[in-house]
Design an enzyme around this catalytic site. Structure first.
Site, PDB file in Angstrom:
ATOM      1  N   THR A  76     -37.322  28.721  -6.655  1.00 19.58           N
ATOM      2  CA  THR A  76     -38.344  28.431  -7.848  1.00 19.58           C
ATOM      3  C   THR A  76     -39.023  29.624  -8.704  1.00 19.58           C
ATOM      4  OG1 THR A  76     -38.668  26.643  -6.149  1.00 19.58           O
ATOM      5  CG2 THR A  76     -40.312  26.954  -7.952  1.00 19.58           C
ATOM      6  N   ARG A  94     -32.662  20.605  -6.391  1.00 12.82           N
ATOM      7  CA  ARG A  94     -32.067  21.696  -6.722  1.00 12.82           C
ATOM      8  C   ARG A  94     -31.255  21.676  -8.080  1.00 12.82           C
ATOM      9  NH1 ARG A  94     -30.831  22.497  -1.007  1.00 12.82           N
ATOM     10  NH2 ARG A  94     -32.533  23.718  -0.188  1.00 12.82           N
ATOM     11  N   ASP A 146     -40.144  27.498   6.075  1.00 10.88           N
ATOM     12  CA  ASP A 146     -39.712  28.760   6.818  1.00 10.88           C
ATOM     13  C   ASP A 146     -40.441  30.013   7.003  1.00 10.88           C
ATOM     14  OD1 ASP A 146     -37.247  27.239   7.022  1.00 10.88           O
ATOM     15  OD2 ASP A 146     -36.035  28.327   5.450  1.00 10.88           O
ATOM     16  N   ARG A 165     -52.168  17.614  -4.717  1.00  6.17           N
ATOM     17  CA  ARG A 165     -53.411  17.103  -4.946  1.00  6.17           C
ATOM     18  C   ARG A 165     -54.483  17.839  -5.427  1.00  6.17           C
ATOM     19  NH1 ARG A 165     -57.252  16.682  -0.984  1.00  6.17           N
ATOM     20  NH2 ARG A 165     -58.991  14.752  -1.090  1.00  6.17           N
TER      21      ARG A 165
HETATM   22  O1  F6P Z   1     -35.678  26.257   3.276  1.00  2.49           O
HETATM   23  C1  F6P Z   1     -36.201  25.464   4.174  1.00  2.49           C
HETATM   24  C2  F6P Z   1     -35.079  24.894   5.136  1.00  2.49           C
HETATM   25  O2  F6P Z   1     -35.657  23.753   5.924  1.00  2.49           O
HETATM   26  C3  F6P Z   1     -34.344  25.706   6.082  1.00  2.49           C
HETATM   27  O3  F6P Z   1     -34.829  26.025   7.213  1.00  2.49           O
HETATM   28  C4  F6P Z   1     -33.112  24.729   6.432  1.00  2.49           C
HETATM   29  O4  F6P Z   1     -32.155  25.473   6.411  1.00  2.49           O
HETATM   30  C5  F6P Z   1     -33.048  24.263   4.919  1.00  2.49           C
HETATM   31  O5  F6P Z   1     -34.123  24.266   4.372  1.00  2.49           O
HETATM   32  C6  F6P Z   1     -32.307  22.823   5.400  1.00  2.49           C
HETATM   33  O6  F6P Z   1     -31.851  22.520   3.853  1.00  2.49           O
HETATM   34  P1  F6P Z   1     -31.533  20.869   3.366  1.00  2.49           P
HETATM   35  O7  F6P Z   1     -31.983  19.941   3.647  1.00  2.49           O
HETATM   36  O8  F6P Z   1     -30.997  21.048   2.065  1.00  2.49           O
HETATM   37  O9  F6P Z   1     -30.269  20.929   4.553  1.00  2.49           O
END
Ligand code: F6P
Length: 308
Positions: A90, A57, A113, A6
Protein backbone atom coordinates in the site's frame (compact mmCIF):
# COMPACT_ATOMS: atom_id res chain seq x y z
CA UNK A 1 -9.41 -1.70 10.23
CA UNK A 2 -12.98 -0.61 10.96
CA UNK A 3 -11.89 1.03 14.19
CA UNK A 4 -9.21 2.94 12.26
CA UNK A 5 -11.58 3.91 9.47
CA UNK A 6 -14.07 5.15 12.07
CA UNK A 7 -11.36 7.31 13.64
CA UNK A 8 -10.36 8.73 10.24
CA UNK A 9 -13.95 9.63 9.38
CA UNK A 10 -14.72 11.13 12.78
CA UNK A 11 -11.44 13.07 12.87
CA UNK A 12 -12.24 14.41 9.41
CA UNK A 13 -15.72 15.49 10.49
CA UNK A 14 -14.28 17.00 13.68
CA UNK A 15 -11.87 19.11 11.63
CA UNK A 16 -14.54 20.12 9.09
CA UNK A 17 -13.20 18.01 6.19
CA UNK A 18 -15.35 16.28 3.59
CA UNK A 19 -14.55 12.56 3.80
CA UNK A 20 -14.94 9.86 1.16
CA UNK A 21 -14.36 6.16 1.65
CA UNK A 22 -12.81 4.34 -1.29
CA UNK A 23 -14.09 0.80 -1.76
CA UNK A 24 -11.47 -1.94 -2.22
CA UNK A 25 -8.43 0.34 -1.97
CA UNK A 26 -6.57 1.25 -5.15
CA UNK A 27 -8.83 -0.97 -7.22
CA UNK A 28 -11.88 1.12 -6.23
CA UNK A 29 -9.91 4.33 -6.67
CA UNK A 30 -9.32 3.45 -10.33
CA UNK A 31 -13.00 2.60 -10.84
CA UNK A 32 -14.27 5.64 -8.92
CA UNK A 33 -15.98 3.61 -6.19
CA UNK A 34 -16.17 6.49 -3.72
CA UNK A 35 -18.66 6.73 -0.88
CA UNK A 36 -19.38 9.99 0.92
CA UNK A 37 -18.95 9.32 4.63
CA UNK A 38 -20.23 11.15 7.65
CA UNK A 39 -20.15 10.37 11.33
CA UNK A 40 -23.14 8.01 11.09
CA UNK A 41 -21.52 5.97 8.29
CA UNK A 42 -19.15 4.47 10.81
CA UNK A 43 -21.60 3.98 13.68
CA UNK A 44 -21.60 0.50 15.17
CA UNK A 45 -18.32 -0.49 13.47
CA UNK A 46 -15.64 -0.12 16.15
CA UNK A 47 -16.24 -3.66 17.40
CA UNK A 48 -16.44 -5.30 13.96
CA UNK A 49 -13.63 -7.27 12.34
CA UNK A 50 -12.58 -6.82 8.71
CA UNK A 51 -13.31 -3.60 6.87
CA UNK A 52 -16.64 -2.20 5.72
CA UNK A 53 -14.77 -0.63 2.77
CA UNK A 54 -13.54 -4.10 1.72
CA UNK A 55 -10.03 -4.83 0.60
CA UNK A 56 -8.39 -5.91 -2.64
CA UNK A 57 -5.03 -6.19 -4.34
CA UNK A 58 -4.78 -4.08 -7.48
CA UNK A 59 -2.46 -5.14 -10.32
CA UNK A 60 -3.72 -2.19 -12.36
CA UNK A 61 -2.49 0.40 -9.86
CA UNK A 62 1.01 -0.96 -10.52
CA UNK A 63 0.76 0.44 -14.05
CA UNK A 64 1.09 4.11 -15.00
CA UNK A 65 -2.18 3.91 -16.89
CA UNK A 66 -3.99 2.61 -13.79
CA UNK A 67 -2.56 5.35 -11.60
CA UNK A 68 -3.56 7.98 -14.17
CA UNK A 69 -7.15 6.72 -14.02
CA UNK A 70 -7.02 6.80 -10.21
CA UNK A 71 -5.75 10.38 -10.28
CA UNK A 72 -8.53 11.43 -12.68
CA UNK A 73 -11.11 9.93 -10.32
CA UNK A 74 -9.66 11.81 -7.34
CA UNK A 75 -9.69 15.09 -9.25
CA UNK A 76 -13.32 14.49 -10.31
CA UNK A 77 -14.27 14.03 -6.66
CA UNK A 78 -12.19 16.98 -5.46
CA UNK A 79 -10.03 14.80 -3.24
CA UNK A 80 -6.84 16.47 -2.04
CA UNK A 81 -5.30 13.96 0.35
CA UNK A 82 -5.43 10.26 1.19
CA UNK A 83 -5.27 8.12 4.29
CA UNK A 84 -4.15 4.60 3.45
CA UNK A 85 -4.52 1.75 5.92
CA UNK A 86 -2.20 -1.08 4.92
CA UNK A 87 1.33 -2.36 4.70
CA UNK A 88 4.34 -2.29 2.41
CA UNK A 89 2.46 -2.77 -0.85
CA UNK A 90 0.00 0.00 0.00
CA UNK A 91 2.76 2.44 0.96
CA UNK A 92 4.89 1.63 -2.09
CA UNK A 93 1.90 2.44 -4.31
CA UNK A 94 1.22 5.68 -2.41
CA UNK A 95 4.84 6.82 -2.72
CA UNK A 96 4.93 6.32 -6.50
CA UNK A 97 1.52 7.94 -6.84
CA UNK A 98 2.60 11.02 -4.91
CA UNK A 99 5.76 11.40 -7.01
CA UNK A 100 3.75 11.22 -10.23
CA UNK A 101 0.64 13.20 -9.31
CA UNK A 102 1.40 15.07 -6.08
CA UNK A 103 -1.50 13.66 -4.04
CA UNK A 104 -0.26 13.34 -0.44
CA UNK A 105 -0.88 10.18 1.57
CA UNK A 106 -0.47 9.51 5.26
CA UNK A 107 -0.61 5.86 6.24
CA UNK A 108 -1.76 3.78 9.18
CA UNK A 109 -0.20 0.33 9.67
CA UNK A 110 -2.84 -2.31 8.98
CA UNK A 111 -1.47 -5.85 9.03
CA UNK A 112 -1.79 -8.67 11.53
CA UNK A 113 1.85 -9.61 10.89
CA UNK A 114 3.32 -6.67 12.87
CA UNK A 115 6.34 -6.69 10.56
CA UNK A 116 6.26 -3.00 9.68
CA UNK A 117 9.17 -0.77 10.59
CA UNK A 118 8.03 2.47 12.25
CA UNK A 119 5.57 1.13 14.78
CA UNK A 120 5.88 -1.23 17.72
CA UNK A 121 2.45 -2.67 16.97
CA UNK A 122 0.32 -2.80 13.84
CA UNK A 123 -3.46 -2.64 13.77
CA UNK A 124 -4.90 -6.17 14.05
CA UNK A 125 -1.81 -7.78 15.51
CA UNK A 126 -2.98 -7.98 19.11
CA UNK A 127 -6.31 -9.48 18.05
CA UNK A 128 -4.59 -12.06 15.83
CA UNK A 129 -2.23 -13.11 18.62
CA UNK A 130 -5.07 -13.46 21.10
CA UNK A 131 -7.11 -15.50 18.63
CA UNK A 132 -4.18 -17.83 17.92
CA UNK A 133 -3.45 -18.16 21.61
CA UNK A 134 -7.03 -19.13 22.35
CA UNK A 135 -6.75 -21.85 19.70
CA UNK A 136 -3.45 -23.08 21.16
CA UNK A 137 -4.97 -23.31 24.65
CA UNK A 138 -7.68 -25.55 23.20
CA UNK A 139 -5.17 -27.67 21.29
CA UNK A 140 -3.21 -28.12 24.52
CA UNK A 141 -6.18 -29.93 26.07
CA UNK A 142 -5.83 -32.73 23.53
CA UNK A 143 -2.02 -32.62 23.58
CA UNK A 144 -2.07 -33.05 27.34
CA UNK A 145 -4.89 -35.59 27.64
CA UNK A 146 -3.59 -37.80 24.82
CA UNK A 147 0.16 -37.29 25.34
CA UNK A 148 0.69 -35.89 21.87
CA UNK A 149 3.07 -33.57 20.08
CA UNK A 150 1.27 -30.81 18.18
CA UNK A 151 2.81 -28.72 15.44
CA UNK A 152 0.77 -25.55 15.23
CA UNK A 153 1.14 -23.20 12.28
CA UNK A 154 0.27 -19.56 12.92
CA UNK A 155 0.25 -16.71 10.38
CA UNK A 156 3.19 -14.49 9.54
CA UNK A 157 4.21 -14.64 5.91
CA UNK A 158 7.67 -13.20 6.51
CA UNK A 159 7.78 -12.84 10.24
CA UNK A 160 7.58 -14.54 13.60
CA UNK A 161 5.84 -11.71 15.42
CA UNK A 162 2.66 -13.73 15.86
CA UNK A 163 4.48 -16.98 16.57
CA UNK A 164 6.67 -15.71 19.42
CA UNK A 165 4.01 -14.43 21.86
CA UNK A 166 1.95 -17.52 21.00
CA UNK A 167 4.88 -19.71 22.02
CA UNK A 168 5.58 -17.79 25.23
CA UNK A 169 1.93 -17.37 26.23
CA UNK A 170 0.90 -20.82 24.99
CA UNK A 171 3.65 -22.70 26.79
CA UNK A 172 5.27 -24.13 23.65
CA UNK A 173 8.48 -26.16 23.72
CA UNK A 174 9.81 -24.64 20.53
CA UNK A 175 9.09 -21.77 18.15
CA UNK A 176 10.25 -21.70 14.53
CA UNK A 177 10.29 -18.27 12.86
CA UNK A 178 11.62 -16.98 9.52
CA UNK A 179 13.99 -14.49 11.18
CA UNK A 180 16.03 -17.15 13.00
CA UNK A 181 17.25 -20.18 11.13
CA UNK A 182 16.40 -23.13 13.36
CA UNK A 183 17.06 -26.46 11.69
CA UNK A 184 14.61 -29.33 11.96
CA UNK A 185 17.52 -31.28 13.48
CA UNK A 186 17.62 -28.78 16.35
CA UNK A 187 13.86 -29.24 16.83
CA UNK A 188 14.33 -33.02 16.93
CA UNK A 189 17.15 -32.70 19.43
CA UNK A 190 15.09 -30.48 21.77
CA UNK A 191 12.08 -32.78 21.60
CA UNK A 192 14.27 -35.83 22.20
CA UNK A 193 15.77 -34.33 25.32
CA UNK A 194 12.33 -33.21 26.60
CA UNK A 195 11.02 -36.71 25.96
CA UNK A 196 13.99 -38.15 27.87
CA UNK A 197 12.98 -35.89 30.80
CA UNK A 198 9.59 -37.67 30.76
CA UNK A 199 7.64 -34.85 29.22
CA UNK A 200 4.59 -36.37 27.58
CA UNK A 201 3.01 -33.58 25.58
CA UNK A 202 4.56 -30.94 23.38
CA UNK A 203 3.57 -27.88 21.40
CA UNK A 204 5.77 -26.60 18.60
CA UNK A 205 4.75 -23.28 17.06
CA UNK A 206 5.74 -22.83 13.42
CA UNK A 207 5.35 -19.44 11.72
CA UNK A 208 3.78 -19.76 8.28
CA UNK A 209 6.84 -18.23 6.60
CA UNK A 210 9.35 -20.50 8.34
CA UNK A 211 12.27 -21.15 6.01
CA UNK A 212 12.98 -24.74 6.99
CA UNK A 213 9.82 -25.80 5.19
CA UNK A 214 6.16 -25.88 6.08
CA UNK A 215 4.61 -27.31 9.21
CA UNK A 216 3.81 -30.67 7.55
CA UNK A 217 7.43 -31.10 6.52
CA UNK A 218 8.67 -30.36 10.04
CA UNK A 219 6.14 -32.75 11.61
CA UNK A 220 7.04 -35.52 9.14
CA UNK A 221 10.76 -35.20 9.82
CA UNK A 222 10.19 -35.27 13.60
CA UNK A 223 7.96 -38.36 13.33
CA UNK A 224 10.63 -40.15 11.30
CA UNK A 225 13.28 -39.33 13.90
CA UNK A 226 11.15 -40.01 17.02
CA UNK A 227 8.53 -42.58 15.94
CA UNK A 228 7.20 -43.03 19.48
CA UNK A 229 5.83 -39.45 19.43
CA UNK A 230 2.16 -39.24 18.52
CA UNK A 231 2.27 -36.19 16.25
CA UNK A 232 -0.49 -33.98 14.87
CA UNK A 233 -0.55 -30.81 12.77
CA UNK A 234 -2.97 -27.89 13.22
CA UNK A 235 -3.09 -24.83 10.99
CA UNK A 236 -4.81 -21.96 12.76
CA UNK A 237 -5.30 -20.11 9.45
CA UNK A 238 -7.60 -17.25 8.57
CA UNK A 239 -9.50 -17.19 11.85
CA UNK A 240 -6.49 -15.09 12.90
CA UNK A 241 -7.55 -12.38 10.46
CA UNK A 242 -11.08 -11.93 11.73
CA UNK A 243 -13.22 -11.36 14.77
CA UNK A 244 -13.95 -8.52 17.10
CA UNK A 245 -10.79 -6.50 17.86
CA UNK A 246 -9.22 -6.47 21.32
CA UNK A 247 -9.30 -3.32 23.45
CA UNK A 248 -5.61 -2.71 22.65
CA UNK A 249 -6.30 -2.87 18.92
CA UNK A 250 -9.31 -0.55 19.12
CA UNK A 251 -7.24 1.98 21.02
CA UNK A 252 -4.28 1.76 18.64
CA UNK A 253 -6.50 1.94 15.55
CA UNK A 254 -8.34 4.98 16.92
CA UNK A 255 -5.15 6.77 17.87
CA UNK A 256 -3.49 6.15 14.50
CA UNK A 257 -6.60 6.99 12.48
CA UNK A 258 -6.80 10.41 14.14
CA UNK A 259 -3.02 10.86 13.78
CA UNK A 260 -3.18 10.11 10.05
CA UNK A 261 -5.83 12.79 9.44
CA UNK A 262 -4.03 15.35 11.60
CA UNK A 263 -0.76 14.51 9.84
CA UNK A 264 -2.37 15.29 6.48
CA UNK A 265 -3.80 18.54 7.86
CA UNK A 266 -0.32 19.50 9.04
CA UNK A 267 1.02 19.09 5.52
CA UNK A 268 2.63 15.67 5.90
CA UNK A 269 2.93 13.20 3.06
CA UNK A 270 4.52 9.80 2.42
CA UNK A 271 4.67 8.98 6.11
CA UNK A 272 3.08 6.33 8.30
CA UNK A 273 1.67 7.09 11.73
CA UNK A 274 2.84 4.59 14.33
CA UNK A 275 3.62 4.16 18.00
CA UNK A 276 7.27 3.74 18.94
CA UNK A 277 8.21 3.48 22.61
CA UNK A 278 4.66 4.61 23.47
CA UNK A 279 5.02 7.83 21.48
CA UNK A 280 3.19 8.85 18.34
CA UNK A 281 5.68 8.84 15.46
CA UNK A 282 5.54 9.53 11.73
CA UNK A 283 7.97 7.37 9.74
CA UNK A 284 8.73 7.98 6.04
CA UNK A 285 7.17 5.35 3.78
CA UNK A 286 10.66 4.73 2.36
CA UNK A 287 11.79 3.53 5.79
CA UNK A 288 8.71 1.42 6.45
CA UNK A 289 9.32 -0.25 3.08
CA UNK A 290 13.11 -0.65 3.20
CA UNK A 291 14.01 -1.04 6.84
CA UNK A 292 13.40 -4.30 8.62
CA UNK A 293 11.86 -4.46 12.06
CA UNK A 294 14.07 -6.66 14.20
CA UNK A 295 12.71 -9.48 16.34
CA UNK A 296 13.78 -9.21 19.95
CA UNK A 297 16.05 -12.25 20.31
CA UNK A 298 15.56 -12.33 24.07
CA UNK A 299 12.03 -13.59 23.38
CA UNK A 300 13.47 -16.67 21.64
CA UNK A 301 15.58 -17.31 24.72
CA UNK A 302 12.49 -16.95 26.92
CA UNK A 303 10.82 -19.81 25.04
CA UNK A 304 13.89 -21.96 25.75
CA UNK A 305 14.01 -21.04 29.43
CA UNK A 306 10.28 -21.46 29.99
CA UNK A 307 10.14 -24.90 28.41
CA UNK A 308 12.91 -26.40 30.51
O1 F6P B 1 -0.10 -10.24 5.41
C1 F6P B 1 -0.94 -10.74 6.38
C2 F6P B 1 -1.24 -12.18 6.19
O2 F6P B 1 -2.19 -12.49 7.14
C3 F6P B 1 -0.09 -13.17 6.27
O3 F6P B 1 0.29 -13.54 7.56
C4 F6P B 1 -0.64 -14.33 5.50
O4 F6P B 1 0.41 -15.03 4.90
C5 F6P B 1 -1.44 -13.67 4.44
O5 F6P B 1 -1.85 -12.43 4.95
C6 F6P B 1 -2.62 -14.46 3.98
O6 F6P B 1 -3.12 -13.81 2.86
P1 F6P B 1 -4.27 -14.39 1.95
O7 F6P B 1 -5.53 -14.23 2.71
O8 F6P B 1 -4.22 -13.55 0.73
O9 F6P B 1 -3.95 -15.83 1.72
Amino acid sequence: MNACLRAVVRAGVYHGIEVYGIMRGYSGMIKGEFVRMDSASVSNTVQRGGTILKSARSQKFMTKEGRQQAFDQLVNHGIEGLVAIGGNGTFTGATIFEKEFGIPTVGAPGTIDNDLYGTDYTIGYDTAVNTALEAIDKIRDTADSHDRCFFVEVMGRDSGYIAIPCAIGGGAEIVMVPETAMSVDAVIETLQSSYARHKTSFIVIVAEGEEEGNVHHVARRVKEAIPQLDTRVTIVGHIQRGGSPTAADRLLASQLGIAAVEGLLNGMKNVMAGIVDRKLTYTPFDDTINKRKVINQSFMRMVEILSV
